[in-house]
Design a protein around this motif. Structure first.
Motif, PDB file in Angstrom:
ATOM      1  N   PHE A 154       0.754  -1.209   0.098  1.00 44.79           N
ATOM      2  CA  PHE A 154       0.056   0.040  -0.073  1.00 44.79           C
ATOM      3  C   PHE A 154       0.759   1.220  -0.071  1.00 44.79           C
ATOM      4  O   PHE A 154       2.154   1.290   0.322  1.00 44.79           O
ATOM      5  N   SER A 155       0.268   2.231  -0.484  1.00 44.84           N
ATOM      6  CA  SER A 155       0.919   3.825  -0.486  1.00 44.84           C
ATOM      7  C   SER A 155      -0.065   4.519   0.304  1.00 44.84           C
ATOM      8  O   SER A 155      -1.196   4.291   0.947  1.00 44.84           O
ATOM      9  N   ASP A 156       0.081   5.926   0.065  1.00 40.68           N
ATOM     10  CA  ASP A 156      -0.761   6.807   0.867  1.00 40.68           C
ATOM     11  C   ASP A 156      -2.173   6.770   0.390  1.00 40.68           C
ATOM     12  O   ASP A 156      -3.210   7.057   1.019  1.00 40.68           O
ATOM     13  N   THR A 157      -2.255   6.416  -0.828  1.00 36.21           N
ATOM     14  CA  THR A 157      -3.594   6.749  -1.673  1.00 36.21           C
ATOM     15  C   THR A 157      -4.284   5.177  -2.288  1.00 36.21           C
ATOM     16  O   THR A 157      -5.291   5.175  -2.691  1.00 36.21           O
ATOM     17  N   ARG A 158      -3.229   4.078  -2.021  1.00 40.02           N
ATOM     18  CA  ARG A 158      -3.753   2.897  -2.787  1.00 40.02           C
ATOM     19  C   ARG A 158      -3.336   1.569  -1.912  1.00 40.02           C
ATOM     20  O   ARG A 158      -2.463   1.870  -1.245  1.00 40.02           O
ATOM     21  N   ILE A 159      -3.998   0.750  -2.325  1.00 43.52           N
ATOM     22  CA  ILE A 159      -3.776  -0.705  -1.857  1.00 43.52           C
ATOM     23  C   ILE A 159      -3.896  -1.344  -3.086  1.00 43.52           C
ATOM     24  O   ILE A 159      -4.811  -1.541  -3.942  1.00 43.52           O
ATOM     25  N   VAL A 160      -2.835  -2.247  -3.234  1.00 42.18           N
ATOM     26  CA  VAL A 160      -2.759  -3.263  -4.455  1.00 42.18           C
ATOM     27  C   VAL A 160      -2.691  -4.688  -3.647  1.00 42.18           C
ATOM     28  O   VAL A 160      -1.751  -4.937  -2.841  1.00 42.18           O
ATOM     29  N   SER A 161      -3.531  -5.693  -4.045  1.00 43.10           N
ATOM     30  CA  SER A 161      -3.628  -6.867  -3.337  1.00 43.10           C
ATOM     31  C   SER A 161      -3.726  -8.007  -4.290  1.00 43.10           C
ATOM     32  O   SER A 161      -4.377  -7.860  -5.747  1.00 43.10           O
ATOM     33  N   GLY A 162      -3.216  -9.067  -4.147  1.00 37.82           N
ATOM     34  CA  GLY A 162      -3.256 -10.420  -4.841  1.00 37.82           C
ATOM     35  C   GLY A 162      -4.040 -11.546  -4.185  1.00 37.82           C
ATOM     36  O   GLY A 162      -3.976 -11.412  -2.810  1.00 37.82           O
ATOM     37  N   SER A 163      -4.855 -12.580  -4.760  1.00 40.46           N
ATOM     38  CA  SER A 163      -5.321 -13.594  -4.239  1.00 40.46           C
ATOM     39  C   SER A 163      -5.326 -15.035  -4.939  1.00 40.46           C
ATOM     40  O   SER A 163      -4.786 -14.870  -6.164  1.00 40.46           O
ATOM     41  N   TYR A 164      -5.992 -15.652  -4.447  1.00 38.03           N
ATOM     42  CA  TYR A 164      -6.030 -17.147  -5.195  1.00 38.03           C
ATOM     43  C   TYR A 164      -6.942 -16.935  -6.304  1.00 38.03           C
ATOM     44  O   TYR A 164      -7.190 -18.052  -6.861  1.00 38.03           O
ATOM     45  N   ASP A 165      -7.873 -16.057  -6.485  1.00 37.49           N
ATOM     46  CA  ASP A 165      -8.821 -16.173  -7.606  1.00 37.49           C
ATOM     47  C   ASP A 165      -8.197 -15.689  -8.985  1.00 37.49           C
ATOM     48  O   ASP A 165      -8.767 -15.265  -9.938  1.00 37.49           O
ATOM     49  N   ASN A 166      -6.797 -15.476  -9.155  1.00 34.05           N
ATOM     50  CA  ASN A 166      -5.924 -15.207 -10.342  1.00 34.05           C
ATOM     51  C   ASN A 166      -6.176 -13.461 -10.627  1.00 34.05           C
ATOM     52  O   ASN A 166      -5.653 -13.158 -11.615  1.00 34.05           O
ATOM     53  N   LYS A 167      -6.702 -12.829  -9.626  1.00 34.65           N
ATOM     54  CA  LYS A 167      -6.714 -11.400  -9.832  1.00 34.65           C
ATOM     55  C   LYS A 167      -5.961 -10.497  -9.049  1.00 34.65           C
ATOM     56  O   LYS A 167      -5.646 -10.924  -7.966  1.00 34.65           O
ATOM     57  N   VAL A 168      -5.548  -9.263  -9.373  1.00 37.08           N
ATOM     58  CA  VAL A 168      -4.845  -8.283  -8.896  1.00 37.08           C
ATOM     59  C   VAL A 168      -6.040  -7.028  -8.522  1.00 37.08           C
ATOM     60  O   VAL A 168      -6.761  -6.837  -9.535  1.00 37.08           O
ATOM     61  N   LEU A 169      -6.186  -6.557  -7.351  1.00 34.75           N
ATOM     62  CA  LEU A 169      -7.143  -5.671  -7.044  1.00 34.75           C
ATOM     63  C   LEU A 169      -6.412  -4.365  -6.754  1.00 34.75           C
ATOM     64  O   LEU A 169      -5.383  -4.137  -5.794  1.00 34.75           O
ATOM     65  N   LEU A 170      -6.906  -3.434  -7.203  1.00 29.38           N
ATOM     66  CA  LEU A 170      -6.229  -2.063  -6.700  1.00 29.38           C
ATOM     67  C   LEU A 170      -7.477  -1.341  -5.991  1.00 29.38           C
ATOM     68  O   LEU A 170      -8.572  -1.030  -6.540  1.00 29.38           O
ATOM     69  N   TRP A 171      -7.007  -1.017  -4.752  1.00 23.15           N
ATOM     70  CA  TRP A 171      -8.149  -0.223  -3.969  1.00 23.15           C
ATOM     71  C   TRP A 171      -7.657   1.363  -4.102  1.00 23.15           C
ATOM     72  O   TRP A 171      -6.666   1.780  -3.207  1.00 23.15           O
ATOM     73  N   ASP A 172      -8.434   2.156  -4.469  1.00 22.72           N
ATOM     74  CA  ASP A 172      -8.230   3.639  -4.641  1.00 22.72           C
ATOM     75  C   ASP A 172      -8.972   4.489  -3.749  1.00 22.72           C
ATOM     76  O   ASP A 172      -9.951   4.733  -3.761  1.00 22.72           O
ATOM     77  N   PHE A 173      -8.165   5.155  -2.898  1.00 22.89           N
ATOM     78  CA  PHE A 173      -8.750   6.080  -1.792  1.00 22.89           C
ATOM     79  C   PHE A 173      -8.736   7.535  -2.252  1.00 22.89           C
ATOM     80  O   PHE A 173      -9.106   8.312  -1.339  1.00 22.89           O
ATOM     81  N   THR A 174      -8.481   7.871  -3.558  1.00 25.81           N
ATOM     82  CA  THR A 174      -8.649   9.325  -3.780  1.00 25.81           C
ATOM     83  C   THR A 174      -9.883   9.562  -4.271  1.00 25.81           C
ATOM     84  O   THR A 174     -10.233  10.763  -4.567  1.00 25.81           O
ATOM     85  N   VAL A 175     -11.127   8.585  -4.325  1.00 23.65           N
ATOM     86  CA  VAL A 175     -12.209   9.039  -4.859  1.00 23.65           C
ATOM     87  C   VAL A 175     -13.074   9.942  -4.047  1.00 23.65           C
ATOM     88  O   VAL A 175     -12.551  10.154  -2.613  1.00 23.65           O
TER      89      VAL A 175
END
Length: 525
Positions: free
Chosen positions: A504-525
């Protein structure tokens, strides 16, 4: 504005005396209206009366606030207005105190240089107490008795919400509350202060091109919004799909996301677009890619094929290229974790060894032995290396290979850890997170699902900054914690499978999981 040569202490004492007088006049000794009065009074009428004791307190005011012969017209007469004068009783002492209160209020208005319409008081209830409506308006002038520098100092102790509310009280307070000094000081105060890079980007964004003036109020407003989004878990989630198997490791910066997978590939994504057409795929490992470290244009990867690779990523305006610059061979089992400190690469493996490598030549510099089970995580700084293992231990090493300290307490494998100058934070397959004193090795606290709203499955990944730390678990959640107190701040829930990795950074989290996907969680919205 009233100009005085007194010291700050003199002004503080003066303000205190004025406020005490006004509150006493508001709440003590006021003659209440007869309960038989059936018509309500309007809110702009004067006080119905105050007790004789208030007049004594008026005499104790500073000399500059005591009524002078020329402060009121000679023909001034107090007119006592009410809807039903028969229901009111007021003594001569009441009128005298009321007269002095009005004189004080008149002085405050003249001292500020602003003509304010300040109602004397709200109606008196039948119980003998006066309503507090209009009280804040009567006391507005008190802050203006101090010079601007002192008033700004007083306002600097307000929280952002109180400062915005104060700006709505009157014109002068609005002018004070919009001063750049106040908003700049708030921008540099926790919990609104983020990394210097974010602050610099906001300063550039809200700097006027023609004058070069920085709008610190807008800078803080952006910081406050991001901080509020973190506290409330309010974010926009973007999915990156392209791997054919689960995502095992993740890294990112301002422009790209790098993910390693059980499908043996590494993908480099454009952080602004989740299109697979814009992603680059790196092939070179023959088995699962278990760990990554991204620093600038240099990427280091470790795999179950027992090797580490150093990749050089170059990006220009119209093209980009990625090339493998070195392959490090030396481990006899899967490389599970990797870290980079300067020109050294530190790797931990299932062969129970920690190896130090030269990042330019790929030569092995040293081997650290001491763990009795696979090493699952390593982290380093200029002075030391800290490792966690399936033997449930955490070890602190120096670069010569000496084990300085061993921490025990987890009941299962230590899967992840982070440390700073004060503490070590570790996550384990025993479902707990433990915090340790880095200097003494003393256990500080345990975060579990029974007592601290922790995870109820294995904790697989951790990352921390100077204010908070994040943990990801097989229970499909990411939890955000206060790094000082261990308090859970928010829980983010994934719609897929368990969380295998995060950053994570100040404005984002990036995560990976067993479902083959990468998720970007953006907190600037």
């Amino acid at each position: 504005m009233y100009n005085a040569k007194s010291s700050i202490a003199d002004y503080s004492d003066r303000l205190k005396q004025i406020s005490e007088f006004c509150f006493d006049a508001m709440f003590r000794g006021i003659k209440h209206q007869d309960e038989t009065c059936d018509k309500p009074r309007s809110s702009n009428r004067t006080l119905s009366g105050v007790t004789a004791n208030v007049s004594n307190e008026v005499n104790n005011l500073p000399v500059c606030l005591q009524r002078r012969p020329s402060s009121l017209p000679k023909n001034w007469r107090h007119k006592f207005q009410c809807d039903d004068a028969r229901n009111l009783s007021a003594s001569p002492a009441d009128f005298k105190a009321q007269k002095r209160l009005s004189a004080t209020q008149s002085y405050v208005e003249r001292a500020t240089g602003h003509v304010q319409s300040v109602p004397d008081a709200s109606p008196i209830t039948a119980s003998g107490r006066e309503s507090t409506q209009g009280m804040s308006t009567q006391l507005q002038g008190l802050a203006f008795l101090a010079p601007d520098t002192i008033a700004l100092k007083i306002f600097s102790y307000l929280d952002p919400v109180s400062l915005c509310q104060a700006s709505r009280c009157c014109y002068s307070w609005h002018e004070l509350s919009t001063d750049s000094y106040l908003w700049k000081s708030l921008s540099c105060r926790k919990p609104y202060l983020f990394s210097p890079s974010l602050l610099n980007s906001l300063i550039i964004k809200y700097t006027k091109n023609d004058t070069g003036e920085i709008s610190w109020r807008k800078v803080f407003s952006e910081q406050y919004r991001i901080s509020s989004n973190w506290r409330k878990g309010r974010c926009f989630i973007k999915e990156f799909s392209g791997h054919s198997e689960g995502v095992s490791c993740i890294q990112f910066d301002d422009e790209r996301i790098v993910s390693g997978s059980f499908d043996t590939t590494i993908k480099v994504w454009n952080i602004g677009s989740n299109s697979i057409l814009l992603a680059q795929t790196l092939t070179g490992h023959s088995k699962t890619v278990r760990c990554l470290h991204l620093s600038g244009n240099r990427l280091v990867s470790g795999s179950k094929d027992c090797t580490l690779k150093v990749w050089e990523m170059e990006k220009k305006e119209n093209w980009s290229s990625i090339a493998c610059k070195a392959t490090m061979i030396g481990h006899s089992d899967a490389v599970r974790s990797v870290d980079v400190c300067g020109e050294r690469v530190i790797s931990g493996s299932y062969d129970c060894l920690i190896k130090l490598w030269d990042i330019k030549t790929g030569a092995c510099l040293n081997t650290l032995r001491g763990h009795t089970a696979p090493i699952l995580c390593v982290q380093s700084d200029d002075d030391k290396i800290i490792s966690g293992s399936a033997d449930t231990c955490i070890k602190i090493w120096d670069y010569s290979g000496s084990c300085l300290q061993t921490l025990t307490g987890h009941r299962d494998s230590v899967a992840c850890l982070q440390f700073d100058s004060k503490r070590i934070i570790s996550g384990s397959f025993d479902w707990t997170i433990r915090v340790w004193d880095i200097n003494t090795g003393e256990h500080i606290r345990t975060i579990d699902w029974r007592t601290a709203e922790g995870h109820n499955r294995a904790v697989r990944c951790l990352q921390a900054d100077d204010q908070r730390f994040l943990s990801g678990s097989d229970d499909k959640t990411i939890k955000v914690w206060n790094i000082e107190t261990g308090e859970r701040l928010v829980t983010l829930r994934s719609t897929g499978y368990g969380i295998t990795c995060l950053q994570f950074s100040d404005t984002r989290i990036v995560s990976g999981s067993y479902d083959n996907k990468v998720l970007l969680w953006d907190f600037t919205v």
